[in-house]
Design a protein around this motif. Structure first.
Motif, PDB file in Angstrom:
ATOM      1  N   LEU A  75       1.695   3.048  -3.395  1.00  0.00           N
ATOM      2  CA  LEU A  75       1.773   2.185  -2.213  1.00  0.00           C
ATOM      3  C   LEU A  75       1.304   0.775  -2.558  1.00  0.00           C
ATOM      4  O   LEU A  75       1.978  -0.214  -2.250  1.00  0.00           O
ATOM      5  CB  LEU A  75       0.928   2.761  -1.077  1.00  0.00           C
ATOM      6  CG  LEU A  75       0.684   1.835   0.126  1.00  0.00           C
ATOM      7  CD1 LEU A  75       1.998   1.414   0.763  1.00  0.00           C
ATOM      8  CD2 LEU A  75      -0.226   2.511   1.139  1.00  0.00           C
ATOM      9  N   GLN A  76       0.150   0.680  -3.185  1.00  0.00           N
ATOM     10  CA  GLN A  76      -0.386  -0.647  -3.527  1.00  0.00           C
ATOM     11  C   GLN A  76       0.551  -1.377  -4.486  1.00  0.00           C
ATOM     12  O   GLN A  76       0.860  -2.555  -4.292  1.00  0.00           O
ATOM     13  CB  GLN A  76      -1.767  -0.507  -4.165  1.00  0.00           C
ATOM     14  CG  GLN A  76      -2.365  -1.853  -4.594  1.00  0.00           C
ATOM     15  CD  GLN A  76      -3.763  -1.708  -5.173  1.00  0.00           C
ATOM     16  OE1 GLN A  76      -4.407  -0.675  -5.009  1.00  0.00           O
ATOM     17  NE2 GLN A  76      -4.233  -2.732  -5.849  1.00  0.00           N
ATOM     18  N   ALA A  77       1.001  -0.675  -5.530  1.00  0.00           N
ATOM     19  CA  ALA A  77       1.863  -1.311  -6.524  1.00  0.00           C
ATOM     20  C   ALA A  77       3.200  -1.721  -5.924  1.00  0.00           C
ATOM     21  O   ALA A  77       3.753  -2.779  -6.262  1.00  0.00           O
ATOM     22  CB  ALA A  77       2.080  -0.361  -7.699  1.00  0.00           C
ATOM     23  N   TYR A  87       9.588  -9.848  -0.126  1.00  0.00           N
ATOM     24  CA  TYR A  87       9.868  -8.801   0.862  1.00  0.00           C
ATOM     25  C   TYR A  87       8.558  -8.244   1.426  1.00  0.00           C
ATOM     26  O   TYR A  87       7.575  -8.080   0.700  1.00  0.00           O
ATOM     27  CB  TYR A  87      10.666  -7.644   0.232  1.00  0.00           C
ATOM     28  CG  TYR A  87      12.132  -7.956   0.042  1.00  0.00           C
ATOM     29  CD1 TYR A  87      13.097  -7.447   0.911  1.00  0.00           C
ATOM     30  CD2 TYR A  87      12.554  -8.766  -0.998  1.00  0.00           C
ATOM     31  CE1 TYR A  87      14.442  -7.740   0.737  1.00  0.00           C
ATOM     32  CE2 TYR A  87      13.895  -9.069  -1.180  1.00  0.00           C
ATOM     33  CZ  TYR A  87      14.828  -8.551  -0.309  1.00  0.00           C
ATOM     34  OH  TYR A  87      16.154  -8.850  -0.469  1.00  0.00           O
ATOM     35  N   ALA A  88       8.575  -7.959   2.711  1.00  0.00           N
ATOM     36  CA  ALA A  88       7.466  -7.248   3.339  1.00  0.00           C
ATOM     37  C   ALA A  88       7.702  -5.749   3.186  1.00  0.00           C
ATOM     38  O   ALA A  88       8.819  -5.308   2.892  1.00  0.00           O
ATOM     39  CB  ALA A  88       7.362  -7.616   4.814  1.00  0.00           C
ATOM     40  N   LEU A  89       6.651  -4.954   3.385  1.00  0.00           N
ATOM     41  CA  LEU A  89       6.754  -3.508   3.225  1.00  0.00           C
ATOM     42  C   LEU A  89       6.276  -2.817   4.490  1.00  0.00           C
ATOM     43  O   LEU A  89       5.232  -3.159   5.034  1.00  0.00           O
ATOM     44  CB  LEU A  89       5.899  -3.050   2.039  1.00  0.00           C
ATOM     45  CG  LEU A  89       6.006  -1.573   1.639  1.00  0.00           C
ATOM     46  CD1 LEU A  89       7.356  -1.308   0.982  1.00  0.00           C
ATOM     47  CD2 LEU A  89       4.879  -1.190   0.683  1.00  0.00           C
ATOM     48  N   GLN A 276       0.528   7.310 -16.854  1.00  0.00           N
ATOM     49  CA  GLN A 276       1.793   6.795 -16.346  1.00  0.00           C
ATOM     50  C   GLN A 276       1.502   5.449 -15.688  1.00  0.00           C
ATOM     51  O   GLN A 276       0.465   5.283 -15.038  1.00  0.00           O
ATOM     52  CB  GLN A 276       2.477   7.760 -15.393  1.00  0.00           C
ATOM     53  CG  GLN A 276       1.754   8.117 -14.120  1.00  0.00           C
ATOM     54  CD  GLN A 276       2.671   8.846 -13.139  1.00  0.00           C
ATOM     55  OE1 GLN A 276       3.875   8.631 -13.089  1.00  0.00           O
ATOM     56  NE2 GLN A 276       2.095   9.723 -12.345  1.00  0.00           N
ATOM     57  N   ASP A 277       2.408   4.513 -15.864  1.00  0.00           N
ATOM     58  CA  ASP A 277       2.181   3.137 -15.417  1.00  0.00           C
ATOM     59  C   ASP A 277       2.740   2.952 -14.016  1.00  0.00           C
ATOM     60  O   ASP A 277       3.933   2.734 -13.829  1.00  0.00           O
ATOM     61  CB  ASP A 277       2.844   2.160 -16.396  1.00  0.00           C
ATOM     62  CG  ASP A 277       2.348   0.739 -16.210  1.00  0.00           C
ATOM     63  OD1 ASP A 277       2.115   0.343 -15.056  1.00  0.00           O
ATOM     64  OD2 ASP A 277       2.215   0.025 -17.219  1.00  0.00           O
ATOM     65  N   PHE A 278       1.861   3.045 -13.004  1.00  0.00           N
ATOM     66  CA  PHE A 278       2.304   2.925 -11.618  1.00  0.00           C
ATOM     67  C   PHE A 278       2.850   1.528 -11.318  1.00  0.00           C
ATOM     68  O   PHE A 278       3.754   1.378 -10.497  1.00  0.00           O
ATOM     69  CB  PHE A 278       1.156   3.256 -10.666  1.00  0.00           C
ATOM     70  CG  PHE A 278       0.757   4.701 -10.675  1.00  0.00           C
ATOM     71  CD1 PHE A 278       1.512   5.649 -10.010  1.00  0.00           C
ATOM     72  CD2 PHE A 278      -0.370   5.124 -11.368  1.00  0.00           C
ATOM     73  CE1 PHE A 278       1.153   6.987 -10.017  1.00  0.00           C
ATOM     74  CE2 PHE A 278      -0.739   6.460 -11.393  1.00  0.00           C
ATOM     75  CZ  PHE A 278       0.027   7.402 -10.718  1.00  0.00           C
TER      76      PHE A 278
END
Length: 323
Positions: A75-77, A87-89, A276-278
């Protein structure tokens, strides 16, 4: 915009290009326009831009839960990657199924959506909402839409192989939920590596990604000398279970996790894990979605989709040792 153009000594069309991040503006002019915007306190009007472009500049994120560390980090990434692209999320949960989540996103007129992890199991090519651009994180390669995932199978294989190299003649597996693509792929990597070594796979112990599940699995794994855990949170709970049972890690049992969450290095002992690279995962997912939204790769996305696989790697710390 007219005031900005006047102060910067450019046309209104040039200001519009800067606002819309067009590449057709040289760097010196862009800097002059941005300086004028800052001095005048100018901010683009999102609603007006949506009317003009037909896009809301908002993407949706569909998730089953934010209680797991992996989902919260994604979510943060994803929010950061979306912001970098203007873009907004907006986040919706799929507790009642992805169809309901898609309906809520349609009401908010998002430009597209990213579906995370367990929620991806509920999405099929046939169920893809009409007109909703879609990228799924962790889905089969033949899913029929754009998909992005880490190399779960390769990471699990590396973890299992390392435990075998350390002299363990059996490697047990604390697996994730059966409806998780990531968990399935990690289990497959573990099984394939044992099979290649001519070793029968022990019975799987299954959890739900939480530290509580890892702690509860301690009894079932009491005789194991090596355990590959499907994520770091379950590994944390398992470390506690072993400690309370008087089993020393790594002297009596070696443990490897998956994810490399920020706290993994601060476990006792520091956890050997698969990273793993988020950040890259989110950037790749957002990039694929924005490309489809803005028409850069619409044909490729609609024609069966594409898959992007992010490499993983083993990070060795103190929770593993030679047998």
């Amino acid at each position: 915009m007219a005031m900005v153009a006047s102060r910067a000594g450019v046309s209104g069309q040039t200001v519009s290009r800067v606002v819309n991040d067009s590449p057709r503006v040289d760097p010196a002019t862009r800097a002059r326009v941005e300086k004028a915007m800052a001095e005048l306190g100018y901010r683009p009007h999102r609603a007006a831009r949506a009317l003009r472009t037909g896009r809301s500049q908002t993407i949706g994120l569909v998730v089953t839960t934010l209680a797991t560390v992996g989902n919260s980090r994604m979510l943060q990434a994803t929010a950061e990657a979306a912001a970098e692209r203007g873009y907004a999320l907006t986040v919706v949960t799929a507790a009642d199924g992805v169809a309901s989540a898609f309906d809520r996103l349609a009401e908010q007129e998002v430009d597209g959506a990213i579906v995370l992890n367990e929620a991806s199991a509920q999405v099929s090519a046939d169920a893809r909402p009409v007109g909703l651009r879609l990228v799924v994180v962790d889905a089969p390669t033949d899913a029929g839409f754009a998909a992005v995932h880490s190399d779960h199978r390769g990471g699990a294989a590396a973890a299992t192989a390392r435990l075998l190299e350390l002299g363990h003649d059996a490697v047990h597996h604390l697996a994730g939920p059966v409806d998780s693509y990531a968990a399935t792929e990690r289990e497959r990597g573990w099984r394939d590596t044992l099979a290649a070594a001519g070793i029968a796979a022990p019975d799987v112990v299954r959890g739900d990604w939480t530290a509580d599940a890892g702690f509860a699995a301690g009894a079932a794994l009491a005789s194991a000398s090596a355990v590959f855990c499907a994520n770091d949170q379950m590994a944390l709970g398992l470390l506690r279970a072993f400690a309370e049972a008087g089993r020393r890690v790594p002297e009596d049992v070696s443990v490897i996790g998956f994810d490399d969450v920020p706290d993994a290095a601060n476990y006792r002992p520091p956890l050997t894990t698969i990273r793993q690279d988020f950040t890259v995962l989110a950037q790749r997912a957002v990039g694929a979605l924005v490309a489809e939204i803005e028409g850069e790769d619409a044909a490729g996305s609609d024609a069966g989709g594409s898959t992007s696989v992010i490499p993983t790697r083993l990070v060795e710390r103190d929770s593993t040792a030679a047998r």
